[in-house]
Write a protein that holds these residues in place. Structure first.
Motif, PDB file in Angstrom:
ATOM      1  N   ASP A 121     -19.865  46.440 -52.479  1.00  0.00           N
ATOM      2  CA  ASP A 121     -21.161  47.126 -52.453  1.00  0.00           C
ATOM      3  C   ASP A 121     -20.973  48.642 -52.504  1.00  0.00           C
ATOM      4  O   ASP A 121     -21.695  49.343 -53.215  1.00  0.00           O
ATOM      5  N   PHE A 122     -19.998  49.151 -51.750  1.00  0.00           N
ATOM      6  CA  PHE A 122     -19.744  50.584 -51.750  1.00  0.00           C
ATOM      7  C   PHE A 122     -19.184  51.030 -53.102  1.00  0.00           C
ATOM      8  O   PHE A 122     -19.585  52.054 -53.648  1.00  0.00           O
ATOM      9  N   PHE A 123     -18.254  50.243 -53.662  1.00  0.00           N
ATOM     10  CA  PHE A 123     -17.692  50.560 -54.977  1.00  0.00           C
ATOM     11  C   PHE A 123     -18.802  50.650 -56.018  1.00  0.00           C
ATOM     12  O   PHE A 123     -18.843  51.585 -56.824  1.00  0.00           O
ATOM     13  N   ASN A 124     -19.722  49.701 -55.986  1.00  0.00           N
ATOM     14  CA  ASN A 124     -20.840  49.715 -56.937  1.00  0.00           C
ATOM     15  C   ASN A 124     -21.770  50.896 -56.701  1.00  0.00           C
ATOM     16  O   ASN A 124     -22.325  51.456 -57.644  1.00  0.00           O
ATOM     17  N   SER A 125     -21.948  51.295 -55.446  1.00  0.00           N
ATOM     18  CA  SER A 125     -22.868  52.398 -55.159  1.00  0.00           C
ATOM     19  C   SER A 125     -22.305  53.749 -55.605  1.00  0.00           C
ATOM     20  O   SER A 125     -23.062  54.638 -55.973  1.00  0.00           O
ATOM     21  N   ILE A 126     -20.985  53.919 -55.586  1.00  0.00           N
ATOM     22  CA  ILE A 126     -20.406  55.192 -56.043  1.00  0.00           C
ATOM     23  C   ILE A 126     -20.082  55.164 -57.531  1.00  0.00           C
ATOM     24  O   ILE A 126     -19.665  56.181 -58.096  1.00  0.00           O
ATOM     25  N   ASN A 127     -20.287  54.013 -58.173  1.00  0.00           N
ATOM     26  CA  ASN A 127     -20.128  53.865 -59.620  1.00  0.00           C
ATOM     27  C   ASN A 127     -21.392  53.252 -60.214  1.00  0.00           C
ATOM     28  O   ASN A 127     -21.368  52.144 -60.745  1.00  0.00           O
ATOM     29  N   PRO A 128     -22.521  53.960 -60.137  1.00  0.00           N
ATOM     30  CA  PRO A 128     -23.767  53.378 -60.634  1.00  0.00           C
ATOM     31  C   PRO A 128     -23.710  53.199 -62.153  1.00  0.00           C
ATOM     32  O   PRO A 128     -23.015  53.933 -62.859  1.00  0.00           O
ATOM     33  N   ASN A 129     -24.393  52.204 -62.641  1.00  0.00           N
ATOM     34  CA  ASN A 129     -24.492  51.911 -64.072  1.00  0.00           C
ATOM     35  C   ASN A 129     -23.156  51.558 -64.699  1.00  0.00           C
ATOM     36  O   ASN A 129     -22.983  51.683 -65.906  1.00  0.00           O
ATOM     37  N   LEU A 130     -22.201  51.128 -63.904  1.00  0.00           N
ATOM     38  CA  LEU A 130     -20.897  50.725 -64.418  1.00  0.00           C
ATOM     39  C   LEU A 130     -20.989  49.302 -64.943  1.00  0.00           C
ATOM     40  O   LEU A 130     -21.473  48.408 -64.253  1.00  0.00           O
ATOM     41  N   ASN A 131     -20.524  49.095 -66.173  1.00  0.00           N
ATOM     42  CA  ASN A 131     -20.496  47.765 -66.761  1.00  0.00           C
ATOM     43  C   ASN A 131     -19.098  47.202 -66.564  1.00  0.00           C
ATOM     44  O   ASN A 131     -18.183  47.498 -67.337  1.00  0.00           O
ATOM     45  N   CYS A 132     -18.924  46.407 -65.532  1.00  0.00           N
ATOM     46  CA  CYS A 132     -17.596  45.892 -65.186  1.00  0.00           C
ATOM     47  C   CYS A 132     -17.034  44.939 -66.229  1.00  0.00           C
ATOM     48  O   CYS A 132     -15.827  44.716 -66.272  1.00  0.00           O
ATOM     49  N   SER A 133     -17.856  44.374 -67.069  1.00  0.00           N
ATOM     50  CA  SER A 133     -17.357  43.473 -68.109  1.00  0.00           C
ATOM     51  C   SER A 133     -16.925  44.233 -69.361  1.00  0.00           C
ATOM     52  O   SER A 133     -16.452  43.621 -70.311  1.00  0.00           O
ATOM     53  N   VAL A 152     -11.022  59.949 -58.281  1.00  0.00           N
ATOM     54  CA  VAL A 152     -11.197  59.035 -59.401  1.00  0.00           C
ATOM     55  C   VAL A 152      -9.904  58.297 -59.714  1.00  0.00           C
ATOM     56  O   VAL A 152      -8.816  58.713 -59.301  1.00  0.00           O
ATOM     57  N   TYR A 153     -10.047  57.216 -60.440  1.00  0.00           N
ATOM     58  CA  TYR A 153      -8.918  56.391 -60.859  1.00  0.00           C
ATOM     59  C   TYR A 153      -9.116  56.069 -62.332  1.00  0.00           C
ATOM     60  O   TYR A 153     -10.223  55.714 -62.754  1.00  0.00           O
ATOM     61  N   GLY A 154      -8.068  56.190 -63.126  1.00  0.00           N
ATOM     62  CA  GLY A 154      -8.118  55.842 -64.542  1.00  0.00           C
ATOM     63  C   GLY A 154      -7.770  54.378 -64.736  1.00  0.00           C
ATOM     64  O   GLY A 154      -6.724  53.908 -64.280  1.00  0.00           O
ATOM     65  N   VAL A 155      -8.629  53.658 -65.425  1.00  0.00           N
ATOM     66  CA  VAL A 155      -8.444  52.226 -65.642  1.00  0.00           C
ATOM     67  C   VAL A 155      -7.187  51.978 -66.476  1.00  0.00           C
ATOM     68  O   VAL A 155      -6.945  52.662 -67.477  1.00  0.00           O
ATOM     69  N   ASN A 156      -6.387  50.998 -66.047  1.00  0.00           N
ATOM     70  CA  ASN A 156      -5.200  50.558 -66.775  1.00  0.00           C
ATOM     71  C   ASN A 156      -5.472  49.201 -67.413  1.00  0.00           C
ATOM     72  O   ASN A 156      -6.445  48.519 -67.062  1.00  0.00           O
ATOM     73  N   SER A 157      -4.613  48.795 -68.312  1.00  0.00           N
ATOM     74  CA  SER A 157      -4.749  47.512 -68.990  1.00  0.00           C
ATOM     75  C   SER A 157      -4.787  46.377 -67.961  1.00  0.00           C
ATOM     76  O   SER A 157      -3.955  46.307 -67.060  1.00  0.00           O
ATOM     77  N   GLY A 158      -5.773  45.517 -68.085  1.00  0.00           N
ATOM     78  CA  GLY A 158      -5.904  44.368 -67.194  1.00  0.00           C
ATOM     79  C   GLY A 158      -6.697  44.620 -65.932  1.00  0.00           C
ATOM     80  O   GLY A 158      -6.956  43.681 -65.171  1.00  0.00           O
ATOM     81  N   ASP A 159      -7.078  45.863 -65.657  1.00  0.00           N
ATOM     82  CA  ASP A 159      -7.854  46.165 -64.452  1.00  0.00           C
ATOM     83  C   ASP A 159      -9.247  45.548 -64.534  1.00  0.00           C
ATOM     84  O   ASP A 159      -9.862  45.501 -65.598  1.00  0.00           O
ATOM     85  N   CYS A 164     -13.033  45.535 -62.044  1.00  0.00           N
ATOM     86  CA  CYS A 164     -13.700  46.262 -60.958  1.00  0.00           C
ATOM     87  C   CYS A 164     -13.262  45.723 -59.605  1.00  0.00           C
ATOM     88  O   CYS A 164     -13.007  46.487 -58.669  1.00  0.00           O
ATOM     89  N   LEU A 165     -13.169  44.409 -59.510  1.00  0.00           N
ATOM     90  CA  LEU A 165     -12.769  43.795 -58.243  1.00  0.00           C
ATOM     91  C   LEU A 165     -11.352  44.198 -57.865  1.00  0.00           C
ATOM     92  O   LEU A 165     -11.080  44.516 -56.696  1.00  0.00           O
ATOM     93  N   ASP A 166     -10.432  44.240 -58.841  1.00  0.00           N
ATOM     94  CA  ASP A 166      -9.054  44.670 -58.570  1.00  0.00           C
ATOM     95  C   ASP A 166      -9.012  46.103 -58.057  1.00  0.00           C
ATOM     96  O   ASP A 166      -8.312  46.408 -57.092  1.00  0.00           O
ATOM     97  N   VAL A 167      -9.741  46.980 -58.712  1.00  0.00           N
ATOM     98  CA  VAL A 167      -9.735  48.394 -58.312  1.00  0.00           C
ATOM     99  C   VAL A 167     -10.312  48.542 -56.915  1.00  0.00           C
ATOM    100  O   VAL A 167      -9.753  49.247 -56.068  1.00  0.00           O
ATOM    101  N   ALA A 168     -11.415  47.871 -56.649  1.00  0.00           N
ATOM    102  CA  ALA A 168     -12.030  47.943 -55.314  1.00  0.00           C
ATOM    103  C   ALA A 168     -11.058  47.439 -54.246  1.00  0.00           C
ATOM    104  O   ALA A 168     -10.912  48.070 -53.194  1.00  0.00           O
ATOM    105  N   LEU A 182     -14.913  47.387 -69.162  1.00  0.00           N
ATOM    106  CA  LEU A 182     -14.020  48.485 -68.787  1.00  0.00           C
ATOM    107  C   LEU A 182     -13.064  48.768 -69.940  1.00  0.00           C
ATOM    108  O   LEU A 182     -12.678  47.867 -70.679  1.00  0.00           O
ATOM    109  N   PHE A 183     -12.673  50.029 -70.088  1.00  0.00           N
ATOM    110  CA  PHE A 183     -11.703  50.376 -71.125  1.00  0.00           C
ATOM    111  C   PHE A 183     -10.595  51.226 -70.525  1.00  0.00           C
ATOM    112  O   PHE A 183     -10.794  51.907 -69.514  1.00  0.00           O
ATOM    113  N   ILE A 184      -9.434  51.159 -71.127  1.00  0.00           N
ATOM    114  CA  ILE A 184      -8.265  51.881 -70.629  1.00  0.00           C
ATOM    115  C   ILE A 184      -8.569  53.382 -70.629  1.00  0.00           C
ATOM    116  O   ILE A 184      -9.058  53.932 -71.611  1.00  0.00           O
ATOM    117  N   GLY A 185      -8.299  54.021 -69.499  1.00  0.00           N
ATOM    118  CA  GLY A 185      -8.547  55.457 -69.360  1.00  0.00           C
ATOM    119  C   GLY A 185      -9.909  55.797 -68.798  1.00  0.00           C
ATOM    120  O   GLY A 185     -10.179  56.956 -68.504  1.00  0.00           O
TER     121      GLY A 185
END
Length: 98
Positions: free
Chosen positions: A71-83, A50-57, A59-63, A85-88
């Protein structure tokens, strides 16, 4: 008095019959299923890192940082709302989908 007792008994019997007619289809669908499970496979993600989200991250940056196709990032993070994201927030960055 006997007429009112008979009327009450008839009303209670009708209520019981209506309840049974309502309950049976629900119970039957739970017992036999709705047939969709055989048509739609269930994919379960298993996260290995896992990776903890930092300020400004994003989904595309993390991937991109972990060299993951989106596609793989989305499949291992189902139901993730990329718009939203919160720190931590923990994001899966390595895993499998079974």
């Amino acid at each position: 008095m006997a007429k009112s007792t008979n009327a009450i008994a008839i009303i209670l019997n009708l209520a019981l019959m209506l309840a049974l007619l309502h309950i049976f289809p629900v119970a039957e669908s739970q017992f036999f299923g709705n047939g969709l499970s055989t048509l739609t496979p269930i994919h379960v993600p298993v996260c290995d890192q896992v990776y903890g989200v930092n300020s400004g991250d994003t989904c595309l940056d993390v991937a991109k940082n972990f060299n993951l196709p989106t596609d793989f990032f989305n499949s291992i993070n189902p139901n993730l709302n990329c718009s939203a994201l919160f720190i931590g927030q923990w994001l899966c960055v390595d895993g499998t989908v079974t």
